[in-house]
Scaffold this motif. Structure first.
Motif, PDB file in Angstrom:
ATOM      1  N   GLY A 257       7.396  22.569  39.696  1.00  0.00           N
ATOM      2  CA  GLY A 257       7.434  21.509  40.698  1.00  0.00           C
ATOM      3  C   GLY A 257       6.118  20.797  40.921  1.00  0.00           C
ATOM      4  N   LYS A 258       5.019  21.517  40.789  1.00  0.00           N
ATOM      5  CA  LYS A 258       3.713  20.898  41.036  1.00  0.00           C
ATOM      6  C   LYS A 258       3.402  19.799  40.024  1.00  0.00           C
ATOM      7  CE  LYS A 258       1.259  24.471  38.374  1.00  0.00           C
ATOM      8  NZ  LYS A 258       0.273  25.570  38.444  1.00  0.00           N
ATOM      9  N   MET A 259       4.150  19.765  38.914  1.00  0.00           N
ATOM     10  CA  MET A 259       3.897  18.758  37.891  1.00  0.00           C
ATOM     11  C   MET A 259       4.784  17.530  38.050  1.00  0.00           C
ATOM     12  SD  MET A 259       3.074  21.017  34.542  1.00  0.00           S
ATOM     13  CE  MET A 259       2.148  22.548  34.675  1.00  0.00           C
ATOM     14  N   PHE A 260       5.661  17.529  39.049  1.00  0.00           N
ATOM     15  CA  PHE A 260       6.528  16.369  39.264  1.00  0.00           C
ATOM     16  C   PHE A 260       5.721  15.084  39.422  1.00  0.00           C
ATOM     17  CE2 PHE A 260      10.442  18.715  41.175  1.00  0.00           C
ATOM     18  CZ  PHE A 260      10.744  19.211  39.917  1.00  0.00           C
ATOM     19  N   ALA A 261       4.621  15.179  40.139  1.00  0.00           N
ATOM     20  CA  ALA A 261       3.796  13.985  40.387  1.00  0.00           C
ATOM     21  C   ALA A 261       3.277  13.428  39.061  1.00  0.00           C
ATOM     22  CB  ALA A 261       2.651  14.308  41.312  1.00  0.00           C
ATOM     23  N   ASP A 262       2.846  14.310  38.167  1.00  0.00           N
ATOM     24  CA  ASP A 262       2.358  13.863  36.858  1.00  0.00           C
ATOM     25  C   ASP A 262       3.467  13.214  36.065  1.00  0.00           C
ATOM     26  OD1 ASP A 262      -0.132  14.895  37.488  1.00  0.00           O
ATOM     27  OD2 ASP A 262       0.201  16.790  36.443  1.00  0.00           O
TER      28      ASP A 262
ATOM     29  N   VAL B 237      14.788  17.156  31.752  1.00  0.00           N
ATOM     30  CA  VAL B 237      14.791  18.494  32.323  1.00  0.00           C
ATOM     31  C   VAL B 237      13.368  18.843  32.725  1.00  0.00           C
ATOM     32  CG1 VAL B 237      15.104  20.963  31.863  1.00  0.00           C
ATOM     33  CG2 VAL B 237      16.744  19.308  30.948  1.00  0.00           C
ATOM     34  N   VAL B 238      13.182  19.161  34.003  1.00  0.00           N
ATOM     35  CA  VAL B 238      11.911  19.686  34.493  1.00  0.00           C
ATOM     36  C   VAL B 238      12.244  20.927  35.301  1.00  0.00           C
ATOM     37  CG1 VAL B 238       9.858  19.277  35.878  1.00  0.00           C
ATOM     38  CG2 VAL B 238      10.871  17.394  34.586  1.00  0.00           C
ATOM     39  N   GLY B 239      11.801  22.070  34.838  1.00  0.00           N
ATOM     40  CA  GLY B 239      12.148  23.325  35.486  1.00  0.00           C
ATOM     41  C   GLY B 239      11.650  23.390  36.921  1.00  0.00           C
ATOM     42  N   ALA B 240      12.439  24.016  37.770  1.00  0.00           N
ATOM     43  CA  ALA B 240      12.105  24.075  39.197  1.00  0.00           C
ATOM     44  C   ALA B 240      10.795  24.805  39.458  1.00  0.00           C
ATOM     45  CB  ALA B 240      13.242  24.743  39.958  1.00  0.00           C
ATOM     46  N   THR B 241      10.417  25.712  38.566  1.00  0.00           N
ATOM     47  CA  THR B 241       9.163  26.441  38.757  1.00  0.00           C
ATOM     48  C   THR B 241       7.955  25.583  38.396  1.00  0.00           C
ATOM     49  OG1 THR B 241       9.286  27.347  36.515  1.00  0.00           O
ATOM     50  CG2 THR B 241      10.249  28.659  38.292  1.00  0.00           C
TER      51      THR B 241
ATOM     52  N   ASP C 236      28.942   4.712  25.985  1.00  0.00           N
ATOM     53  CA  ASP C 236      29.039   4.027  27.268  1.00  0.00           C
ATOM     54  C   ASP C 236      29.103   5.024  28.423  1.00  0.00           C
ATOM     55  OD1 ASP C 236      29.311   1.775  28.969  1.00  0.00           O
ATOM     56  OD2 ASP C 236      31.477   2.114  29.070  1.00  0.00           O
ATOM     57  N   SER C 237      28.187   4.895  29.362  1.00  0.00           N
ATOM     58  CA  SER C 237      28.134   5.715  30.579  1.00  0.00           C
ATOM     59  C   SER C 237      27.959   7.207  30.288  1.00  0.00           C
ATOM     60  CB  SER C 237      29.397   5.514  31.434  1.00  0.00           C
ATOM     61  OG  SER C 237      29.529   4.163  31.804  1.00  0.00           O
ATOM     62  N   LYS C 238      27.359   7.521  29.146  1.00  0.00           N
ATOM     63  CA  LYS C 238      27.036   8.904  28.804  1.00  0.00           C
ATOM     64  C   LYS C 238      25.523   9.071  28.765  1.00  0.00           C
ATOM     65  CE  LYS C 238      31.400   9.980  28.095  1.00  0.00           C
ATOM     66  NZ  LYS C 238      32.155  10.863  29.029  1.00  0.00           N
ATOM     67  N   TRP C 239      25.083  10.314  28.948  1.00  0.00           N
ATOM     68  CA  TRP C 239      23.667  10.576  29.153  1.00  0.00           C
ATOM     69  C   TRP C 239      23.121  11.669  28.246  1.00  0.00           C
ATOM     70  CZ3 TRP C 239      20.769   8.146  33.097  1.00  0.00           C
ATOM     71  CH2 TRP C 239      21.512   7.341  33.962  1.00  0.00           C
ATOM     72  N   VAL C 240      21.873  11.501  27.856  1.00  0.00           N
ATOM     73  CA  VAL C 240      21.082  12.569  27.252  1.00  0.00           C
ATOM     74  C   VAL C 240      20.151  13.105  28.337  1.00  0.00           C
ATOM     75  CG1 VAL C 240      19.172  13.055  25.671  1.00  0.00           C
ATOM     76  CG2 VAL C 240      21.153  11.763  24.873  1.00  0.00           C
ATOM     77  N   VAL C 241      20.138  14.430  28.500  1.00  0.00           N
ATOM     78  CA  VAL C 241      19.193  15.071  29.418  1.00  0.00           C
ATOM     79  C   VAL C 241      18.186  15.796  28.531  1.00  0.00           C
ATOM     80  CG1 VAL C 241      18.919  16.554  31.423  1.00  0.00           C
ATOM     81  CG2 VAL C 241      21.095  15.382  31.054  1.00  0.00           C
ATOM     82  N   LEU C 242      17.023  15.201  28.384  1.00  0.00           N
ATOM     83  CA  LEU C 242      16.057  15.645  27.385  1.00  0.00           C
ATOM     84  C   LEU C 242      15.167  16.764  27.926  1.00  0.00           C
ATOM     85  CD1 LEU C 242      15.666  14.404  24.514  1.00  0.00           C
ATOM     86  CD2 LEU C 242      13.578  13.353  25.407  1.00  0.00           C
ATOM     87  N   LEU C 243      15.078  17.848  27.161  1.00  0.00           N
ATOM     88  CA  LEU C 243      14.183  18.932  27.545  1.00  0.00           C
ATOM     89  C   LEU C 243      12.743  18.444  27.470  1.00  0.00           C
ATOM     90  CD1 LEU C 243      15.687  21.948  25.559  1.00  0.00           C
ATOM     91  CD2 LEU C 243      16.107  21.330  27.927  1.00  0.00           C
ATOM     92  N   SER C 244      12.035  18.536  28.581  1.00  0.00           N
ATOM     93  CA  SER C 244      10.636  18.113  28.561  1.00  0.00           C
ATOM     94  C   SER C 244       9.711  19.216  29.056  1.00  0.00           C
ATOM     95  CB  SER C 244      10.447  16.839  29.384  1.00  0.00           C
ATOM     96  OG  SER C 244      10.921  17.009  30.706  1.00  0.00           O
ATOM     97  N   LEU C 245      10.028  19.790  30.207  1.00  0.00           N
ATOM     98  CA  LEU C 245       9.196  20.869  30.754  1.00  0.00           C
ATOM     99  C   LEU C 245      10.125  21.915  31.357  1.00  0.00           C
ATOM    100  CD1 LEU C 245       6.333  21.887  31.339  1.00  0.00           C
ATOM    101  CD2 LEU C 245       6.398  20.621  33.486  1.00  0.00           C
ATOM    102  N   THR C 246      10.216  23.054  30.721  1.00  0.00           N
ATOM    103  CA  THR C 246      11.191  24.068  31.131  1.00  0.00           C
ATOM    104  C   THR C 246      10.548  25.117  32.028  1.00  0.00           C
ATOM    105  OG1 THR C 246      10.810  25.314  29.074  1.00  0.00           O
ATOM    106  CG2 THR C 246      12.594  23.699  29.087  1.00  0.00           C
ATOM    107  N   SER C 247      11.390  25.939  32.658  1.00  0.00           N
ATOM    108  CA  SER C 247      10.908  26.850  33.698  1.00  0.00           C
ATOM    109  C   SER C 247      10.539  28.232  33.178  1.00  0.00           C
ATOM    110  CB  SER C 247      11.991  26.990  34.780  1.00  0.00           C
ATOM    111  OG  SER C 247      13.191  27.487  34.224  1.00  0.00           O
ATOM    112  N   ASN C 248      10.839  28.502  31.911  1.00  0.00           N
ATOM    113  CA  ASN C 248      10.569  29.839  31.388  1.00  0.00           C
ATOM    114  C   ASN C 248       9.081  30.065  31.128  1.00  0.00           C
ATOM    115  OD1 ASN C 248      11.045  27.842  29.264  1.00  0.00           O
ATOM    116  ND2 ASN C 248      10.590  29.513  27.859  1.00  0.00           N
ATOM    117  N   LYS C 249       8.693  31.348  31.093  1.00  0.00           N
ATOM    118  CA  LYS C 249       7.294  31.710  30.865  1.00  0.00           C
ATOM    119  C   LYS C 249       6.781  31.155  29.535  1.00  0.00           C
ATOM    120  CE  LYS C 249       4.270  35.776  30.610  1.00  0.00           C
ATOM    121  NZ  LYS C 249       4.226  37.262  30.652  1.00  0.00           N
ATOM    122  N   GLY C 250       7.643  31.163  28.529  1.00  0.00           N
ATOM    123  CA  GLY C 250       7.250  30.705  27.203  1.00  0.00           C
ATOM    124  C   GLY C 250       6.973  29.213  27.108  1.00  0.00           C
ATOM    125  N   SER C 251       7.287  28.476  28.164  1.00  0.00           N
ATOM    126  CA  SER C 251       7.006  27.035  28.136  1.00  0.00           C
ATOM    127  C   SER C 251       5.521  26.774  27.930  1.00  0.00           C
ATOM    128  CB  SER C 251       7.478  26.367  29.429  1.00  0.00           C
ATOM    129  OG  SER C 251       6.726  26.831  30.544  1.00  0.00           O
TER     130      SER C 251
END
Length: 204
Positions: free
Chosen positions: A193-198, A187-191, A138-153
């Motif tokens: 950002g151009k993919m936010f729209a997608d 999770v969407v890495g700040a680097t 109840d009232s707890k969240w999963v923050v799922l890794l989807s697109l990370t900011s590291n080079k290896g992404s």
């Protein structure tokens, strides 16, 4: 914390600020090293200075787990201090857990029942059964890794299937069948950002 409570706090403070509590004992100011719990003393100073502007705090587990029992105590004291003094704050355990079965069930119990944080970061690449044990609290969240900011992404997350869909898009699309936007974030890495729209086309 519910979605409505979090949004209310964001609007009230006009802020999306999330403060990372990645406290490295080797980089602390020298005067704090004489404190009984120097990591907590450092965190407390950061929290007190930023609470009027922040809506969330995000301790990264590696900085606490690397110190053994001392680090876990500092984490417990930090979470407790935020909850008791700034109860409007959203607390994210940046743990990036991603195991299956009983292991994930116990991770969920550790962070949600013992620590009492609001959210935990989870890696989805072992599939639904690596995520589902964290859902349903109840009232707890999963923050799922989807697109990370590291080079290896780029090694995996941006690879495309035969239809041109990138792996991170498949993760977001598929995971929306597991939970609603009242218990799952991404999770969407700040680097990236151009993919936010997608991403917003998939998860508006």
């Amino acid at each position: 914390m519910t979605r409505e409570e979090l949004i209310k706090n964001i609007k009230s403070k006009q802020s999306f600020l999330c403060v990372g509590l990645d406290s490295d004992i080797k980089k602390l100011p020298a005067h704090l090293l004489s404190e009984p719990n120097s990591i907590f003393a450092f965190n407390k100073a950061i929290i007190d200075a930023t609470a009027p502007y922040a809506v969330a705090y995000k301790p990264n587990m590696a900085f606490y787990e690397s110190l053994g029992a001392q680090g876990w105590t500092a984490l417990e004291e930090t979470v407790s201090y935020i909850q008791n003094n700034y109860p409007d704050q959203f607390i994210i355990a940046d743990a990036k857990r991603g195991d299956i079965g009983n292991t994930s069930t116990l991770y969920a119990r550790s962070f949600f029942e013992h620590l009492g944080v609001d959210a935990i970061t989870v890696a989805p690449y072992m599939g639904q059964d690596s995520v589902s044990p964290f859902l349903g609290y109840d009232s707890k969240w999963v923050v799922l890794l989807s697109l990370t900011s590291n080079k290896g992404s780029h090694d995996f997350q941006l690879t495309e299937d035969k239809n041109g869909k990138r792996l991170f898009e498949n993760v977001i699309e598929t995971s929306q069948q597991w939970a609603s936007d009242k218990e799952m974030m991404y999770v969407v890495g700040a680097t990236q950002g151009k993919m936010f729209a997608d991403i917003r086309k998939i998860a508006p």
